[in-house]
Scaffold this motif. Structure first.
Motif, PDB file in Angstrom:
ATOM      1  N   GLN A  93       0.818  -1.220   0.000  1.00 26.59           N
ATOM      2  CA  GLN A  93       0.000   0.000   0.000  1.00 26.59           C
ATOM      3  C   GLN A  93       0.841   1.255   0.000  1.00 26.59           C
ATOM      4  OE1 GLN A  93      -4.279  -0.329   1.765  1.00 26.59           O
ATOM      5  NE2 GLN A  93      -2.768  -0.410   3.375  1.00 26.59           N
ATOM      6  N   LEU A 104       1.862   4.940  -7.014  1.00 25.92           N
ATOM      7  CA  LEU A 104       0.804   4.458  -7.903  1.00 25.92           C
ATOM      8  C   LEU A 104       1.332   3.920  -9.229  1.00 25.92           C
ATOM      9  CD1 LEU A 104      -2.019   7.051  -7.285  1.00 25.92           C
ATOM     10  CD2 LEU A 104      -2.138   4.597  -6.906  1.00 25.92           C
ATOM     11  N   ARG A 112      -3.021  15.836  -0.352  1.00 30.52           N
ATOM     12  CA  ARG A 112      -4.205  15.002  -0.540  1.00 30.52           C
ATOM     13  C   ARG A 112      -5.231  15.194   0.566  1.00 30.52           C
ATOM     14  NH1 ARG A 112      -0.897   9.751  -2.861  1.00 30.52           N
ATOM     15  NH2 ARG A 112      -0.359  10.748  -4.820  1.00 30.52           N
ATOM     16  N   PRO A 148     -11.636  10.078  -8.922  1.00 28.27           N
ATOM     17  CA  PRO A 148     -11.058   9.614 -10.191  1.00 28.27           C
ATOM     18  C   PRO A 148     -12.148   9.146 -11.145  1.00 28.27           C
ATOM     19  CG  PRO A 148     -10.126   8.435  -8.312  1.00 28.27           C
ATOM     20  CD  PRO A 148     -11.310   9.177  -7.827  1.00 28.27           C
ATOM     21  N   PHE A 186     -16.157   5.068   3.511  1.00 30.25           N
ATOM     22  CA  PHE A 186     -14.838   4.671   3.040  1.00 30.25           C
ATOM     23  C   PHE A 186     -13.806   4.634   4.158  1.00 30.25           C
ATOM     24  CE2 PHE A 186     -11.042   5.003   0.252  1.00 30.25           C
ATOM     25  CZ  PHE A 186     -11.306   3.862  -0.479  1.00 30.25           C
ATOM     26  N   MET A 187     -14.102   3.783   5.137  1.00 24.90           N
ATOM     27  CA  MET A 187     -13.161   3.519   6.226  1.00 24.90           C
ATOM     28  C   MET A 187     -12.869   4.759   7.065  1.00 24.90           C
ATOM     29  SD  MET A 187     -10.466   1.090   4.265  1.00 24.90           S
ATOM     30  CE  MET A 187     -10.578   1.665   2.600  1.00 24.90           C
ATOM     31  N   LEU A 199     -15.391  14.041   2.837  1.00 23.28           N
ATOM     32  CA  LEU A 199     -14.069  14.436   3.328  1.00 23.28           C
ATOM     33  C   LEU A 199     -13.982  15.951   3.537  1.00 23.28           C
ATOM     34  CD1 LEU A 199     -11.950  12.144   1.002  1.00 23.28           C
ATOM     35  CD2 LEU A 199     -12.322  11.840   3.440  1.00 23.28           C
ATOM     36  N   ILE A 254      -6.576   1.096  -5.363  1.00 25.12           N
ATOM     37  CA  ILE A 254      -5.401   1.663  -4.687  1.00 25.12           C
ATOM     38  C   ILE A 254      -5.328   3.172  -4.865  1.00 25.12           C
ATOM     39  CG2 ILE A 254      -3.798   1.239  -6.624  1.00 25.12           C
ATOM     40  CD1 ILE A 254      -2.912   0.738  -2.943  1.00 25.12           C
ATOM     41  N   ALA A 255      -5.756   3.651  -6.039  1.00 22.96           N
ATOM     42  CA  ALA A 255      -5.667   5.088  -6.285  1.00 22.96           C
ATOM     43  C   ALA A 255      -6.524   5.842  -5.260  1.00 22.96           C
ATOM     44  CB  ALA A 255      -6.139   5.398  -7.704  1.00 22.96           C
ATOM     45  N   VAL A 256      -7.777   5.384  -5.074  1.00 24.89           N
ATOM     46  CA  VAL A 256      -8.656   6.070  -4.132  1.00 24.89           C
ATOM     47  C   VAL A 256      -8.131   5.907  -2.707  1.00 24.89           C
ATOM     48  CG1 VAL A 256     -11.038   6.365  -3.423  1.00 24.89           C
ATOM     49  CG2 VAL A 256     -10.540   5.471  -5.667  1.00 24.89           C
ATOM     50  N   ILE A 257      -7.655   4.699  -2.392  1.00 27.51           N
ATOM     51  CA  ILE A 257      -7.142   4.468  -1.037  1.00 27.51           C
ATOM     52  C   ILE A 257      -6.002   5.431  -0.739  1.00 27.51           C
ATOM     53  CG2 ILE A 257      -5.889   2.826   0.419  1.00 27.51           C
ATOM     54  CD1 ILE A 257      -7.545   0.627  -0.982  1.00 27.51           C
ATOM     55  N   LYS A 258      -5.115   5.603  -1.704  1.00 30.42           N
ATOM     56  CA  LYS A 258      -3.970   6.481  -1.468  1.00 30.42           C
ATOM     57  C   LYS A 258      -4.392   7.946  -1.484  1.00 30.42           C
ATOM     58  CE  LYS A 258       0.182   5.234  -2.951  1.00 30.42           C
ATOM     59  NZ  LYS A 258       0.805   4.556  -1.807  1.00 30.42           N
ATOM     60  N   LEU A 259      -5.277   8.287  -2.425  1.00 28.61           N
ATOM     61  CA  LEU A 259      -5.698   9.685  -2.518  1.00 28.61           C
ATOM     62  C   LEU A 259      -6.438  10.111  -1.264  1.00 28.61           C
ATOM     63  CD1 LEU A 259      -6.891   9.930  -6.208  1.00 28.61           C
ATOM     64  CD2 LEU A 259      -4.976  11.137  -5.165  1.00 28.61           C
ATOM     65  N   TYR A 260      -7.270   9.216  -0.715  1.00 31.75           N
ATOM     66  CA  TYR A 260      -8.052   9.556   0.468  1.00 31.75           C
ATOM     67  C   TYR A 260      -7.324   9.164   1.745  1.00 31.75           C
ATOM     68  CZ  TYR A 260     -11.890  10.328  -2.832  1.00 31.75           C
ATOM     69  OH  TYR A 260     -12.667  10.784  -3.866  1.00 31.75           O
ATOM     70  N   GLN A 261      -6.062   8.729   1.593  1.00 29.76           N
ATOM     71  CA  GLN A 261      -5.190   8.410   2.727  1.00 29.76           C
ATOM     72  C   GLN A 261      -5.829   7.436   3.701  1.00 29.76           C
ATOM     73  OE1 GLN A 261      -3.962  12.234   4.207  1.00 29.76           O
ATOM     74  NE2 GLN A 261      -2.658  12.505   2.429  1.00 29.76           N
ATOM     75  N   ARG A 262      -6.268   6.314   3.128  1.00 28.34           N
ATOM     76  CA  ARG A 262      -6.914   5.311   3.960  1.00 28.34           C
ATOM     77  C   ARG A 262      -6.047   4.062   4.104  1.00 28.34           C
ATOM     78  NH1 ARG A 262      -9.510   8.744   5.694  1.00 28.34           N
ATOM     79  NH2 ARG A 262     -11.696   9.201   5.258  1.00 28.34           N
ATOM     80  N   GLU A 263      -4.737   4.200   3.861  1.00 25.45           N
ATOM     81  CA  GLU A 263      -3.863   3.031   3.904  1.00 25.45           C
ATOM     82  C   GLU A 263      -3.942   2.338   5.254  1.00 25.45           C
ATOM     83  OE1 GLU A 263      -2.797   6.001   2.753  1.00 25.45           O
ATOM     84  OE2 GLU A 263      -1.259   5.771   1.182  1.00 25.45           O
TER      85      GLU A 263
END
Lengths: 587, 674
Positions: free
Chosen positions: A100, A104, A407, A414, A430-431, A487, B328-337
């Motif tokens: 993770q 990208l 960010r 996207p 979303f978590m 957000l 992964i793009a959304v996870i990284k963009l929204y910083q949910r790692e």
């Protein structure tokens, strides 16, 4: 992230492994002493007048050993295999976490299937090597050494005779094992060829049918299937002999023993009890030979897997920038200054883009497919890396901002919407750990999806994604928008996620967006020009260049590309409204 | 219900069995080989028994009778006198290995056999020098040996003092017989090797051949299925059917079914031989076998659940990773790692838990099973020893029991573990059977026309993909042979659907489509497709194969031959496809946005080419840019599945309707932009 080896992984659980090896040794020694008891028992039957009492004693000894073995067998499995499971668990967490953290671009250059195989199968193979591989190797060596020692204790001469066929067996296992492994790999690769062919045909079935290529495709599949068949037959030629050969050699050792050992018993070199003990030991010898071949194989696979996993571990995580304060709060003025961008293959995507908008304003970006709209917003979010001094947020070069800051303040929706398996609520929140039901409902309303969610079988708790309710493209897009709105960003960037919405819903969503983002910066990419009518500024891209920039009325007045695109669109919209009107009249 | 289920299963089995037809002789041969192997394998421990009982351990015992007659003495004299040596009075030395089992028990009952065993040397027919050697040894140890006629006799316990060499000389006869027996054993071992290699090979060979046949059958069936089937079934699932499911059946066939046969035979054989050796001991062992069977069955039930859990957790892990990489793009963009990692840990620990449960299952059941087998060893030793003391069992038999017990227990345990393979194969068979029941699109009555002119007519066609939303609504139009028809409309208006219906990928719900005046429902889909060349907007395939020969006269295609690199741009690919479609020279040509990625120059050249060839074939043209449709004989404007305007370019312009406006605007845009 340090390089891993099987040994370093085992070392993390050294006490557990050690305890396991000790219990395993106890089991092995108990197992090894059974033939010796049989020897005593047989001798008491033939030589001394042992009688019932001696027999009962020996039977009870064996029973006692059986209990000890059973208990300790449980424990070695628990200690060693348990440790290997924990190794698997921890390594997989570590691996996923590393995955993770990778940039990208890494994911665009890798096949998803490969990464899945790394996370699941390779780590499984490593566990096998750390668990059963270690057990089998240790067990094999220990038993081999002590069985030979026990036999040579009874009769050194007989040991020699027993060793001959077993060393042949060892050679067979190692040589055959290697070749079989090679042929097995060929089988695997021809199998993936077959799978690929099948997949290709199923995926391209429409064209195959349209061109009436069924015959040709069938023939190609047949030859792929034949290749797989042939590689299997090639393997079987050896495999068919392998197992019987092991049986033969083990049998021959019994034959040799019967011949030499029988004579020794007749001539009184060994007693009948010893004869029996050795024959039981010989029966036990086959396992360590096969076991070691197996262990070599399992450990070799584990090492290959750890190599593959290490390869991913060695990819650098996204650079954690030290520059730029993470506390910084972006207000939202955006500026592109002579922005140029080329993809690694040399294709120039953007040329000389210069434009700026003040904080709290709205920007619409439009243009044909492949005009560079998505590239532009990806550069802003640093999904693609721009050069220095080309993009500025609040006057600061984005290269100088940490990704985290960037960010947190600038949120992108996207183009490819992403829905994971979970409830509607999970997908919107979303978590996000700290979000209330009211907020979720509120954003769902803003994204014009609230009513549709309520119509789902279980409302917000309806499971969607794979194995769940499948959503239409438009529903997915609006969930993605709701997710981003939650957000509460200072800058919201939406990359054309209206394509599946009808124009009515689209304009409703857009007007909601314009309302909630008042005072904040909103950037929307859309190929439907009329959507952008109410935006403060509109940028029109063509072939990677900014061809028009200004307000809606400016651009209409100018009568250029934007104005024409707008009128085509309006014409179709008009047909729609006529249709709606007609339907209303009919209804 | 149960009956229905059973008959369904029978049909599946029948279907599977059908594939074995060409190989039944081979299968029968391998079955025979396998049976022979099992019998021969059973012989190996028995040979050891014979060696121990007859040669290694002296088999002669002393029998003494009371004075006076009894029933048993008579029996003895009638049956065993020729196998015994009279020792004077009513005592005899008898070769116990020759005594029948039932008589042995009688011997024991009468309590007349001593526990001491005797070495007996038959001197008749021995060579002079060996005889001299033997007599030398006999003289050296006075009091140990007795001579009775041709026989020299010594008690087994009394020869302990004699050295190894002398014993070797004395018992040379037995050693020779032992050697012969070992030779016999080696022959058996080689036979076993030969036969089992052969049957393993034949079995796997036929298995692979059968699977090859099955794969081809399934694959060709899949090829024949209608497009709507492919819309419903994901590519991955169908691929799994064709490849992995077939393999699962193979695994069952080669490693379970056949092994099961062999195991059953072996178990029966072992029990039979054991039974022959000693009834009671075998009964006791059978009790343990039943116990083992029960434990193994419990194990199987537990294992089934545990394996299912493990498989489920792995599938969950896989789909989680797939999803995370996809998003992964959304996870990284929204910083949910971090949050996503926590979710991953949950899934991963489910896997750990399932695995640990599997571990505990094995860790409890395996030791229990091994405990039972050691218990069997202890039992054999104790009870068998007891029987030996009672002369009811020979020592060789006891040793053979120890070997047989392994042959008996290991298949039972393996069976429990292999049950999984059987189950997944059963599931795979059902999947495949279901798949082959799907109706193919080609019907037997599909017609072919002798001559194709190329007239296409839509008559009030209504169509919906999902039965919910109409994609085409009352669409009617006609294209005469040699005409060019252009379809104009936005994305999603239904243009491509019209193409799909012409090619018979789907069937219209209402109305009819006529091909040369014949309803296409009656026509063979292959017939239509082979007379219609289609170039799709964004579907490309057959990349390498189709770019072989570039001997075209058309200058527009020359650029293709110039570009020898392996990579073609999408514009070049479209060009290539148009060329191939033209080369096919069929009566109908469909171009679905076929020039969308080309530059204007190439596009205009293609238009010229089409214009020059107009009249040769019926052409249906779908184009986004209206400049491409001007030359069409008929232009159809379609919006949201409905036809709005029909006419030639001129007619439509005169009408000043939608097309007029579209054309004016678009020509403006493109003149501006190019």
């Amino acid at each position: 992230m340090g390089k891993k080896s099987l040994f370093s992984l085992l070392l993390r659980h050294k006490y557990s492994i050690l305890a396991g090896l000790i219990t395993l040794s106890i089991v092995d020694f108990a197992q090894l002493s059974i033939p010796l008891i049989i020897e005593r028992a047989v001798d008491s039957l033939t030589l001394k007048d042992g009688g019932l009492r001696a027999l009962t004693k020996y039977a009870l000894y064996i029973l006692g050993l059986a209990i000890v073995m059973s208990v300790f067998r449980f424990f070695w499995r628990y200690f060693i295999l348990g440790a290997s499971r924990k190794i698997e668990f921890n390594l997989r967490n570590e691996f996923f976490s590393h995955l993770q953290s990778l940039p990208l671009e890494f994911f665009s250059s890798r096949k998803t299937g490969d990464l899945m195989a790394h996370t699941v199968n390779d780590i499984e193979a490593i566990r096998m090597a750390c668990g059963i591989g270690v057990v089998v190797a240790y067990d094999g060596v220990l038993l081999l050494v002590f069985i030979l020692a026990a036999i040579s204790h009874i009769s050194p001469k007989l040991t020699l005779y027993a060793v001959v066929p077993f060393s042949v067996l060892a050679a067979v296992v190692f040589v055959f094992g290697r070749i079989i492994e090679e042929r097995f790999e060929k089988v695997q690769s021809s199998f993936s060829g077959l799978t690929e062919k099948a997949r290709e045909v199923v995926a391209g079935i429409k064209l195959i049918k349209a061109f009436v290529k069924e015959r040709e495709e069938f023939n190609e599949f047949e030859s792929a299937s034949r290749r797989y068949l042939d590689s299997n037959l090639h393997l079987i030629k050896l495999w068919g002999v392998y197992q019987p050969l092991i049986t033969l050699i083990a049998g021959l050792s019994i034959g040799i023993f019967l011949w030499v050992g029988g004579r020794s018993t007749i001539t009184g070199h060994i007693t009948l009890g010893e004869f029996t003990a050795i024959s039981v030991y010989l029966g036990m010898l086959t396992w360590p030979m096969v076991a070691m071949g197996w262990a070599v194989d399992v450990i070799r696979r584990g090492r290959a897997s750890i190599k593959r996993v290490n390869e991913i571990f060695s990819v650098e995580a996204e650079v954690k920038e030290s520059r730029g304060s993470t506390e910084l709060d972006i207000r939202g003025s955006v500026e592109f200054k002579n922005l140029r961008f080329s993809y690694p293959d040399g294709k120039e995507a953007l040329t000389d883009i210069t434009l700026s908008i003040p904080e709290g304003s709205t920007l619409g970006i439009t243009g044909e497919t492949a005009s560079g709209k998505s590239t532009l917003v990806k550069l802003l979010l640093r999904i693609l890396e721009p050069c220095e001094n080309q993009i500025f947020l609040d006057g600061i070069d984005v290269k100088k901002l940490s990704r985290e800051t960037l960010r947190r303040s600038v949120v992108l929706v996207p183009q490819e919407t992403f829905i994971f398996s979970g409830t509607v609520r999970d997908n919107i929140s979303f978590m996000n750990p700290s979000v209330s039901d009211e907020e979720i409902i509120e954003t769902a309303k803003l994204a014009c999806i609230y009513d549709e969610i309520l119509a789902f079988p279980e409302g917000f708790e309806t499971r969607i994604g794979e194995r769940g309710l499948s959503l239409s493209g438009g529903q997915r897009q609006r969930i993605a928008i709701a997710r981003a709105l939650l957000l509460k960003p200072n800058v919201l960037v939406i990359d054309d996620v209206f394509s599946s919405l009808d124009s009515h819903t689209e304009s409703k969503v857009l007007s909601n967006l314009l309302r909630v983002m008042r005072g904040k910066t909103l950037i929307v990419v859309s190929s439907r020009v009329t959507s952008l009518r109410f935006f403060d500024r509109i940028a029109v891209l063509k072939g990677g260049r900014l061809v028009e920039f200004g307000t809606h009325s400016d651009l209409i007045k100018k009568g250029g590309l934007y104005a024409r695109l707008c009128r085509v669109q309006m014409l179709y919209d008009e047909i729609d409204s006529i249709e709606t009107y007609k339907n209303n009249v009919k209804g | 219900m149960g009956f229905i289920r059973r008959s369904y299963d029978t049909r599946i089995i029948g279907w599977l069995f059908g594939f074995t037809r060409p190989y039944r002789v081979l299968l029968a041969i391998s079955l025979v080989f396998m049976l022979t192997t099992s019998v021969l394998e059973l012989l190996v421990p028995y040979i050891t028994k014979v060696a121990v009982d007859n040669y290694i351990f002296p088999s002669w015992g002393k029998v003494e009778f009371d004075a006076g007659e009894n029933r048993f003495k008579k029996l003895f004299k009638r049956r065993y006198l020729q196998d015994s040596i009279p020792l004077g009075g009513e005592s005899y030395l008898v070769n116990l290995s020759k005594v029948r089992k039932e008589d042995r028990i009688e011997f024991e009952k009468f309590g007349i056999v001593s526990r001491e065993r005797y070495i007996v040397i038959d001197t008749s027919g021995l060579e002079e020098n060996r005889l001299a050697g033997i007599y030398g040894i006999v003289k050296k140890h006075p009091g140990v040996f007795q001579v009775r006629g041709n026989y020299i006799i010594a008690g087994h316990s009394s020869v302990a003092g004699i050295d190894h060499y002398e014993l070797g000389v004395l018992r040379g006869g037995e050693i020779q017989k032992l050697n012969r027996l070992v030779f016999f054993l080696v022959i058996i071992l080689f036979l076993v090797f030969l036969l089992s290699s052969l049957y393993t090979y034949i079995l796997n060979y036929t298995g692979q051949k059968i699977m090859h046949g099955m794969r081809l059958a399934v694959f060709s069936h899949v090829l024949s299925l209608p497009q709507s089937f492919f819309d419903k079934n994901p590519v991955g699932r169908l691929t799994t059917r064709i490849t992995n499911d077939v393999n699962a059946i193979n695994e069952m066939y080669t490693s379970v079914l056949v092994q099961f046969f062999k195991d059953v035979i072996l178990i029966c054989g072992v029990l039979f031989v054991m039974f022959r050796m000693n009834r009671e001991l075998t009964f006791l062992i059978m009790l343990l076998t039943v116990l083992l069977g029960i434990v193994a069955a419990l194990f199987r039930v537990r294992l089934k659940r545990v394996y299912r859990e493990v498989r489920r957790s792995i599938a969950k892990l896989n789909s989680f990773v797939q999803e995370s990489i996809g998003g992964i793009a959304v996870i990284k963009l929204y910083q949910r790692e971090r949050e996503n990692l926590e979710r991953f840990k949950v899934v991963n620990s489910e896997n750990l838990r399932a695995n640990m449960e599997q571990l505990f299952t094995f860790a409890t059941f395996r030791p229990i099973i091994e405990f039972i087998s050691i218990l069997a060893v202890a039992l054999i030793l104790w009870y068998g020893g007891l029987r030996i003391l009672n002369l009811d069992l020979t020592l060789g038999a006891l040793i053979a029991y120890l070997a047989y017990i392994r042959m008996l227990f290991s298949p039972i345990v393996e069976l429990a573990e292999k049950y999984n393979i059987f189950q997944s194969a059963a599931a795979a068979s059902e999947n495949l059977y279901e798949l082959t029941r799907e109706k193919p699109e080609r019907r037997a009555e599909g017609r072919r026309l002798d001559k194709v002119r190329g007239r296409i007519e839509f008559k009030n066609v209504w169509f919906s993909y999902d039965g919910d939303e109409w994609i085409l609504r009352d669409v009617s139009f006609t294209v005469e042979p040699g005409q060019t028809l252009a379809l104009v409309g936005l994305t999603g208006s239904g243009k491509t659907t019209i193409v799909n219906l012409i090619l018979k990928f789907y069937e219209a719900q209402r109305g009819e489509i006529l091909f040369d005046g014949v309803n296409i429902k009656e026509l063979d889909p292959d017939f239509i497709r082979s007379h219609v060349s289609t170039v799709f907007q964004d579907l490309f395939l057959f990349e390498a194969k189709d770019r072989d020969d570039f001997s075209d006269k058309e200058p527009v295609f020359e650029m293709l031959s110039k570009n020898n690199g392996s990579f073609l741009s999408s514009g070049e690919r479209q060009l290539l496809y148009i060329r191939n479609a033209l080369l096919k020279n069929s009566r109908v040509l469909i171009l679905d946005e076929a020039t969308s990625s080309m530059d204007t120059w190439t596009e205009s050249k293609i238009n010229e080419l089409l214009k020059r060839n107009a009249g040769k074939r019926t052409t249906i043209l779908i184009a986004h840019r209206l400049s491409n449709v001007i030359q069409a004989d008929k232009i159809v404007v379609i919006h949201r599945g409905k036809i709005h305007e029909v006419g030639t370019h001129k007619e439509l312009l005169m009408k000043r309707g939608i097309y007029y406006n579209l054309y004016r605007l678009q020509s403006g845009i493109y003149s501006f932009s190019h």
